[in-house]
Design an enzyme around this catalytic site. Structure first.
Site, PDB file in Angstrom:
ATOM      1  N   GLY A 131      46.370  37.337  44.282  1.00  0.00           N
ATOM      2  CA  GLY A 131      47.308  38.105  45.098  1.00  0.00           C
ATOM      3  C   GLY A 131      48.606  38.324  44.345  1.00  0.00           C
ATOM      4  CB  SER A 184      42.714  32.195  43.841  1.00  0.00           C
ATOM      5  OG  SER A 184      43.323  32.929  42.796  1.00  0.00           O
ATOM      6  CE  LYS A 185      50.248  30.183  45.374  1.00  0.00           C
ATOM      7  NZ  LYS A 185      51.185  31.108  44.785  1.00  0.00           N
ATOM      8  NE  ARG A 186      46.203  29.978  40.079  1.00  0.00           N
ATOM      9  CZ  ARG A 186      44.931  29.731  39.785  1.00  0.00           C
ATOM     10  NH1 ARG A 186      44.330  30.384  38.836  1.00  0.00           N
ATOM     11  NH2 ARG A 186      44.263  28.812  40.443  1.00  0.00           N
TER      12      ARG A 186
END
Ligand code: GLU
Length: 508
Positions: free
Chosen positions: A268, A264-266
């Protein structure tokens, strides 16, 4: 076989995740390999998730990747419009037809009533909390109401949705191009909303209608869409005939580096690597999420890396051009299991690709980055020499500035700690004499400078090794870089002498 037509169908809800780009890529490779069409259709019927600027951003990402759709919102095409919100009016008739045929119904329940139903089912220990065959006859819908009552409610303007009627105790199946035969028990499938109270279709109805109207032959999408497949299959069956359904492939998830769940973006943000293709600025919060492009990835390397996340060519080859990927790609070599994302490997691909680039092409891509840092290239011959010399040391495009900035700007800071503790009068004398010799030197080649340097060191009885580090710090400002005599020859006599003189003042 009819002409292959595939689609990428993003919802404009934010940044473009690398999984989305991989979906684009596999669709595109498959289409091009089979001489087919690649369509980009914007699925923006969920107004509550719509994000300003996201659609334009998606097209910018595709442009950066060098992937052009044959038909899209931007390009137009025979099946326009390609933005679902502009097709709003055509979906409802299909839902009405389903109602007439007994495969869908009007439902007037308010959100509070639906919540109440869930609470009750939970309290009663029901296995399902969904709106389905087990509960629908107790709800406020056209299946339970008399036709007159339904008509009166509609006429009174009471908001309603249209739901699919999923028969219980049955099963639906399809053959996935990657996963083989998949069967779903309809007892686990709820009566999904097809048309919302605002008259907009939901994704489920719109995706099926548009895949039919746009004559899509193959639909590849992320594995997270697999649970929606039974509803889509039923819609195909009731509306168009299952024989017209595209061949589906549900692509494996891209996993966190440790393999524990979807990337997920988190993750990253937490682990310090990008997850989006390009920088994305959230229009509400102005928060910027980093992208591969701005970090210094080449689109070629980014796509190459993505192709290998879930597919393998069956050979040892890892570095592929787009043409090679088109040639080698096949759906039957796409894995079922999730693919772990590995940022080091992503950088490896970029390094490989940087080495592959011609100096001219490399230079073009680096120029803009340098300009941002206030360095304007005026001498292309000089620039190309530098590119050639430092290329090996660069993994990301942005590394070039750090690795080679000193070729364009004299250092203004020096790694004094590396020099000063061992600095002495004789070293200072050496460099003063060295400057004199350099001034007399006509041949300023790396070889000649090295000879002059070493002869003088012998004469002064100092090991050349002890002088090379100071000389490097004088020219570069720091301890890194290619051979120091090569640097000298490239920056030239004047700059070499100037930098040594300037540093001698500092090292005193
Ligand atoms: N609109 C869906 C998405 O946002 C597309 C899923 C599909 O390809 O069917 O990913």
């Amino acid at each position: 076989m009819s002409k292959v037509r595939v689609r990428f169908a993003p919802s404009p809800t934010g940044g473009l995740h690398l999984g989305g780009v991989r979906t684009v890529l596999y669709n595109y490779l498959f289409a091009k390999k089979h001489g087919g069409d690649f369509i980009v259709r914007v699925e923006d019927t969920d107004q509550s998730r719509f994000v300003e600027g996201a659609e334009e951003y998606i097209f910018d990402c595709l442009k950066w990747c060098g992937i052009e759709a044959d038909e899209s919102v931007v390009k137009g095409g025979a099946y326009a419009p390609y933005r679902q919100s502009e097709r709003k009016d055509l979906y409802k008739a299909y839902a009405e037809k389903l109602v007439v045929d007994g495969h869908a119904y009007y439902a007037f329940d308010t959100p509070e009533e639906i919540e109440g139903m869930r609470v009750q089912r939970k309290a009663a220990g029901s296995g399902s909390l969904q709106y389905d065959a087990g509960i629908r006859m107790k709800m406020n819908n056209s299946l339970r109401l008399l036709p007159d009552e339904t008509a009166a409610l509609i006429a009174s303007g009471k908001p309603y949705v249209i739901r699919i009627k999923v028969e219980d105790n049955s099963s639906v199946a399809f053959t996935d191009m990657i996963r083989g035969e998949i069967t779903f028990d309809t007892n686990n499938v709820d009566d999904k909303v097809l048309v919302k109270a605002d008259g907009m279709p939901t994704y489920h109805l719109a995706v099926v209608v548009d895949d039919f109207l746009m004559k899509i032959t193959h639909a590849f999408r992320g594995e997270e869409w697999l649970p929606s497949a039974p509803v889509h299959i039923l819609l195909w069956k009731h509306l168009f005939g299952i024989e017209h359904m595209p061949q589906w492939a549900h692509l494996p998830l891209i996993l966190k580096p440790d393999g524990n769940g979807k990337l997920s973006k988190r993750d990253g943000d937490r682990l310090g690597f990008p997850v989006y293709a390009m920088d994305w600025t959230d229009p509400k919060t102005n928060e910027v999420t980093k992208g591969f492009k701005e970090l210094g990835f080449l689109p070629e390397a980014f796509l190459n890396m993505l192709a290998m996340l879930g597919w393998n060519p069956g050979t040892e080859q890892e570095v592929f051009t787009m043409e090679e990927m088109m040639e080698a790609f096949s759906m039957d070599r796409v894995h079922k299991g999730g693919a772990k994302f590995d940022f080091e490997k992503a950088k490896w691909f970029n390094h490989q690709w940087l080495q592959k680039l011609s100096v001219v092409s490399y230079g073009l891509r680096v120029k803009a980055i340098l300009e941002d840092k206030g360095i304007v290239i005026t001498d292309d011959v000089y620039f190309e020499k530098v590119l050639d010399l430092v290329k090996e040391r660069c993994t990301l495009l942005t590394d070039f500035y750090e690795q080679a900035g000193y070729f364009f700007k004299a250092p203004t800071t020096w790694d004094e700690a590396a020099v000063k503790p061992k600095w002495n009068e004789s070293k200072n004398d050496f460099f003063i004499s060295f400057i004199k010799k350099l001034k007399e030197e006509v041949d300023f080649s790396a070889e000649k400078i090295e000879i002059v340097f070493k002869e003088l060191a012998t004469e002064k009885n100092i090991k050349p090794g002890e002088l090379q580090l100071p000389m490097r710090v004088m020219l570069v400002g720091a301890k890194f870089g290619p051979g120091v005599f090569e640097i000298a020859t490239i920056i030239g006599k004047h700059a070499t002498i100037e930098r040594i003189e300037r540093a001698l003042d500092i090292f005193k």
